[in-house]
Every structure is written in structure tokens, then in C-alpha cells.
Design an enzyme around this catalytic site. Structure first.
Site, PDB file in Angstrom:
ATOM      1  N   GLU A 291       4.257 -14.067   6.080  1.00  0.00           N
ATOM      2  CA  GLU A 291       3.761 -15.386   6.495  1.00  0.00           C
ATOM      3  C   GLU A 291       4.377 -15.843   7.810  1.00  0.00           C
ATOM      4  OE1 GLU A 291       4.647 -14.417   3.564  1.00  0.00           O
ATOM      5  OE2 GLU A 291       3.443 -15.330   1.976  1.00  0.00           O
TER       6      GLU A 291
ATOM      7  N   ARG B  42       2.137  10.551   0.179  1.00  0.00           N
ATOM      8  CA  ARG B  42       3.570  10.698   0.469  1.00  0.00           C
ATOM      9  C   ARG B  42       4.030   9.591   1.420  1.00  0.00           C
ATOM     10  NH1 ARG B  42       4.591  17.224   1.389  1.00  0.00           N
ATOM     11  NH2 ARG B  42       3.985  17.796  -0.730  1.00  0.00           N
TER      12      ARG B  42
ATOM     13  N   THR C 249       9.725  24.541  -9.356  1.00  0.00           N
ATOM     14  CA  THR C 249       8.745  24.474  -8.263  1.00  0.00           C
ATOM     15  C   THR C 249       9.445  24.673  -6.920  1.00  0.00           C
ATOM     16  OG1 THR C 249       7.421  22.964  -9.566  1.00  0.00           O
ATOM     17  CG2 THR C 249       6.969  22.989  -7.217  1.00  0.00           C
TER      18      THR C 249
ATOM     19  N   LEU D 223       8.256  19.055   1.275  1.00  0.00           N
ATOM     20  CA  LEU D 223       7.915  17.740   0.715  1.00  0.00           C
ATOM     21  C   LEU D 223       7.997  16.624   1.753  1.00  0.00           C
ATOM     22  CD1 LEU D 223       9.685  17.902  -2.790  1.00  0.00           C
ATOM     23  CD2 LEU D 223       7.362  18.585  -2.206  1.00  0.00           C
TER      24      LEU D 223
ATOM     25  N   ARG E  28       3.400  15.489   6.730  1.00  0.00           N
ATOM     26  CA  ARG E  28       3.027  16.274   7.915  1.00  0.00           C
ATOM     27  C   ARG E  28       1.767  15.750   8.603  1.00  0.00           C
ATOM     28  NH1 ARG E  28       5.191  20.044   4.444  1.00  0.00           N
ATOM     29  NH2 ARG E  28       3.209  20.846   3.655  1.00  0.00           N
TER      30      ARG E  28
HETATM   31  C1  AOF Z   1       6.450 -13.578   0.636  1.00  0.00           C
HETATM   32  N1  AOF Z   1       6.009 -12.834   1.675  1.00  0.00           N
HETATM   33  O1  AOF Z   1       5.906 -10.924   2.831  1.00  0.00           O
HETATM   34  C2  AOF Z   1       7.051 -10.890   0.780  1.00  0.00           C
HETATM   35  C3  AOF Z   1       7.468 -11.673  -0.336  1.00  0.00           C
HETATM   36  O2  AOF Z   1      15.113 -11.044  -0.653  1.00  0.00           O
HETATM   37  P1  AOF Z   1      14.018 -11.872  -0.084  1.00  0.00           P
HETATM   38  O3  AOF Z   1      14.460 -13.251   0.293  1.00  0.00           O
HETATM   39  O4  AOF Z   1      13.270 -11.173   1.023  1.00  0.00           O
HETATM   40  O5  AOF Z   1      12.964 -12.118  -1.251  1.00  0.00           O
HETATM   41  C4  AOF Z   1      12.352 -11.042  -1.882  1.00  0.00           C
HETATM   42  C5  AOF Z   1      11.199 -11.592  -2.694  1.00  0.00           C
HETATM   43  O6  AOF Z   1      10.245 -12.191  -1.814  1.00  0.00           O
HETATM   44  C6  AOF Z   1      10.421 -10.563  -3.463  1.00  0.00           C
HETATM   45  O7  AOF Z   1      10.984 -10.309  -4.728  1.00  0.00           O
HETATM   46  C7  AOF Z   1       9.079 -11.247  -3.613  1.00  0.00           C
HETATM   47  O8  AOF Z   1       9.193 -12.258  -4.615  1.00  0.00           O
HETATM   48  C8  AOF Z   1       8.935 -11.967  -2.287  1.00  0.00           C
HETATM   49  N2  AOF Z   1       8.206 -11.116  -1.332  1.00  0.00           N
HETATM   50  N3  AOF Z   1       7.115 -12.980  -0.385  1.00  0.00           N
HETATM   51  O9  AOF Z   1       6.250 -14.796   0.618  1.00  0.00           O
HETATM   52  C9  AOF Z   1       6.288 -11.533   1.815  1.00  0.00           C
HETATM   53  N4  AOF Z   1       7.363  -9.584   0.884  1.00  0.00           N
HETATM   54 ZN    ZN Z   2       8.407 -15.371   1.837  1.00  0.00          ZN
END
Ligand code: AOF
Ligand code: ZN
Length: 369
Positions: free
Chosen positions: A60, A192, A204, A212, A215
């Protein structure tokens, strides 16, 4: 106002964009925000954000920074509920309010206990119109790793397998057998690139001597952490995996104690040695997945072989199965696949079928407990 066809298109674009950083955001999900506002009658994307590599900043705030004053009066399309907590960064829900966004359309609620509905509440309390659950299925598919980690405290596991037309996965003692073509291979390498880790059994590794890595052209840096289940430390120091351990992380999951010479040599060669518990099948998989979650791994692709695949299935630890089926026939000496489209484990449902050149790719998802 309810969601429109245009909202659908924007959300679909946002979900597609979120794949760009999938597998690169640690324990944070890869989330997209698109800010869209009307310029006269024409809708224009004025800000785009995706959770940064490593997990921060969140989507955001980046979209708001790009839009500047144009964020005022815009609609925000978010693939996950905006956060409500003061973590490493201030709450995104408050940032959207401060930026003057007037409508938020979201794909899925954040199960994080610090957020879970509170993000929406902050927006509504500020008079912002909020639509939720638009394209929830595709958004949840994309962030399955994050959601599994929140729901069950373990990584999401995809079992990937390539079958010949006679349902074999290879020929013992023949090294790698090419069952599928270049289209399937590109898809497997994309998987991957968007996963945190890829896992195989030592059998394997000995048979195929795989690297792994990813590429795809220009995407070597997207190679996931490699994991080898190797109870007795049979992986040779001169294997392709160990030789690249300084460049691409290699975890060796073992039940051996650190005082053996082999253990020390592998460790000096750059391997991350992981002490594991043992159960009747070999390495105890639930505990292994717990430990991997603790290392920030939220998606694992299991790439074989038959024994490793069967033990993950038996332990009920496979969430998604990706089956590539090629035209080649291996013959009666081949190694039988532990499953095939006519004989899938209980609880798995076919979700999609795609064709790549001569190959068919089927994806199954597990339902229920
Ligand atoms: C959002 N926008 O792009 C993402 C969110 O450790 P922090 O403060 O970065 O918080 C991690 C938490 O933020 C994660 O567990 C999830 O609840 C939220 N991720 N939230 O508004 C984002 N990646
Ligand atoms: Zn956030």
C-alpha cells in the site's frame, strides 16, 4: 456499490502482479495494491505497489508514494486486507485513509490476529467504502504459503511429478530420464522461481545429480532454497547440489550427529545442516516442516522421488499436486509412479488441466482436513 466487471479486471491484474515477488517476501505474503482513479471518464492506474523483496515496505505505502496527490479520490485494489498493526511499518489501513482513498476493494481477509477485520474497520470508520472477497479463490491460491503458515504453522506443500504415458517416473540406474518437453520445463522452473524451497530425497540426488536451480533466462537469482532429505549423509561432496551450496542455499535434513566427519565436511562446503527427528518412515516430516517454517519458509515443492512423495502423502502433508504427463513410454522396467490421474489419493480434487506442447499438466488440491 457492489463490485463491477471493471473491479474484477483490476483485481485479476493485481493478483497476477503479486506473483512477481512470490517466494521473495519471507514470512510476509506477496501482496499487490493498485490505485485507480478516473481521469475524466477514463480509469487510470495512478499507483502500483507490491510487497517488497524481504517483506517490507508493504504494497500500500509504495502505491501511495507512486500516486502522490493523485491518490485522493482513488479506489484501492488490494489482494489482502490492509494491515491494522504497528509492526515494522505503520498500519497500511491508516495510510490509505491519510492518502484520501475513497473506496477499497479487497480479495481476502488477513488471518493475522493483529489484522483480521481490523484493517477493514479502520477504513469503514473513516467513511471509506469497502468491498471484500472479490476473487478470493485466485488470491488465496497465490498466497497459499502465507495462509497455510498462519492456519497450521507449517509451509504449504506442493508435490510435483512428471509421468510417462505408461505412468512411470523414471528408470532405476539410468540417471535423469526426460519425460516431458520444454513447455513443461518452463512451467516447472516458474514454480521453482515462485517457491521458497524445493525438496528431494537423497536417492533422487544420487540418481540424477540435479542442481534444482531456476534456469529461466535472467532468473537465476530466483532459485529457491534446496532441501535434501539425507538421514545417513550420503550426498557426495562433489554433487552439483553441494558444489553450488555457497551460491544457492542448500539444507541437508539429517538424523546424523554433528560429530561425524561427513557432517563437518558438508557443513564446511556451505551446506546448512539441519538436525531432524526420526520416525518409522525416516526423517519425521511434521517436525521438519515446523523447523522449515521457523526458518521463514512458507512454500515447499517436493520434486521426488517416489519414496519421498509417498512419505509426504502418507503423512497427510501434501496440499497441492502438480502432475505433468508426457507422451514418452518408459516400459515395464520403469519405476512406478506412486499416483496417476486414475489413481489419486483420497481428498484431492482436480482443479485445472493445461496443455504444454505434447504434455498435459493437471493440478489437484486437497480438501478437508
Ligand atoms: C499489508 N500489505 O503488502 C503485506 C501485509 O512484520 P510486518 O510489520 O511487515 O507485518 C507482517 C504482516 O503484515 C503479515 O503477517 C500480514 O499480516 C501483513 N502483510 N499487509 O497491509 C502488505 N505484505
Ligand atoms: Zn501493511
Amino acid at each position: 456499490m457492489v463490485a463491477t466487471e471493471f473491479d474484477n479486471r483490476m483485481m485479476a491484474a493485481a493478483i497476477r502482479y503479486s506473483y512477481r515477488n512470490l517466494g521473495q517476501t519471507g514470512t510476509n505474503p506477496s501482496v499487490t495494491t493498485l490505485l485507480v482513479r478516473n481521469d475524466g471518464d477514463v480509469p487510470v492506474i495512478v499507483g502500483r505497489g507490491i510487497t517488497a523483496i524481504g517483506g517490507r515496505p508493504h504494497a500500500e505505502t509504495q502505491a501511495i508514494a507512486e500516486a502522490g496527490k493523485l491518490a485522493v479520490g482513488s479506489t484501492a485494489y488490494v489482494t489482502l486486507e490492509p494491515c491494522a498493526h504497528h509492526g515494522s511499518t505503520p498500519p497500511c489501513a491508516e495510510a490509505l485513509v491519510a492518502a484520501g482513498v475513497t473506496r477499497v476493494v479487497s480479495a481476502t481477509t488477513d488471518p493475522d490476529a493483529r489484522v483480521s477485520g481490523r484493517g477493514y474497520q479502520i477504513l469503514r470508520d473513516a467513511g471509506i467504502a469497502v468491498e471484500t472477497d472479490l476473487l478470493a479463490g485466485p488470491a488465496q491460491y497465490a498466497m497459499a504459503g502465507y495462509l497455510m503458515q498462519r492456519a497450521a504453522g507449517r509451509p504449504h506443500v506442493t508435490l510435483k511429478m512428471a509421468l510417462s504415458s505408461d505412468n512411470k517416473i523414471g528408470r532405476a540406474g539410468s540417471g535423469q530420464v526426460f519425460i516431458t518437453g520444454p513447455g513443461s520445463s518452463a512451467i516447472a522452473h516458474t514454480q521453482r522461481a515462485t517457491s521458497d524451497a524445493i525438496l528431494i530425497g537423497v536417492g533422487t540426488a544420487l540418481e540424477d545429480n540435479p542442481s534444482l536451480n531456476c534456469r529461466l533466462p535472467g532468473m537465476a537469482a530466483r532459485s529457491p532454497t534446496r532441501i535434501v532429505l539425507d538421514s545417513h549423509l550420503r550426498l557426495p561432496l562433489d554433487s552439483a547440489l553441494v558444489r553450488s551450496a555457497h551460491e544457492i542455499p542448500l539444507i541437508i535434513a539429517t538424523t546424523q550427529l554433528p560429530d561425524s566427519d561427513t557432517y563437518k565436511r558438508l557443513s564446511l562446503a556451505g551446506c546448512v545442516m539441519m538436525a531432524c527427528e526420526e520416525d518409522a518412515q525416516g526423517i519425521a516430516l511434521p517436525e521438519l516442516l515446523d523447523d522449515l517454517a521457523g526458518r521463514g519458509i512458507s512454500t515447499v515443492v517436493v520434486e521426488g522421488g517416489a519414496r519421498t512423495a509417498s512419505s509426504f502423502l502418507k503423512a497427510g502433508l501434501v496440499d497441492r499436486i502438480g502432475l505433468f504427463e508426457g507422451q514418452a513410454e518408459i516400459g515395464p522396467q520403469g519405476l512406478d509412479a506412486p499416483l496417476n490421474p486414475h489413481n489419486m489419493p483420497k481428498g484431492f480434487k482436480l482443479m485445472s488441466t493445461r496443455v504444454f506442447g505434447d504434455d498435459t499438466y493437471r493440478e489437484y488440491q486437497r480438501f478437508g482436513a
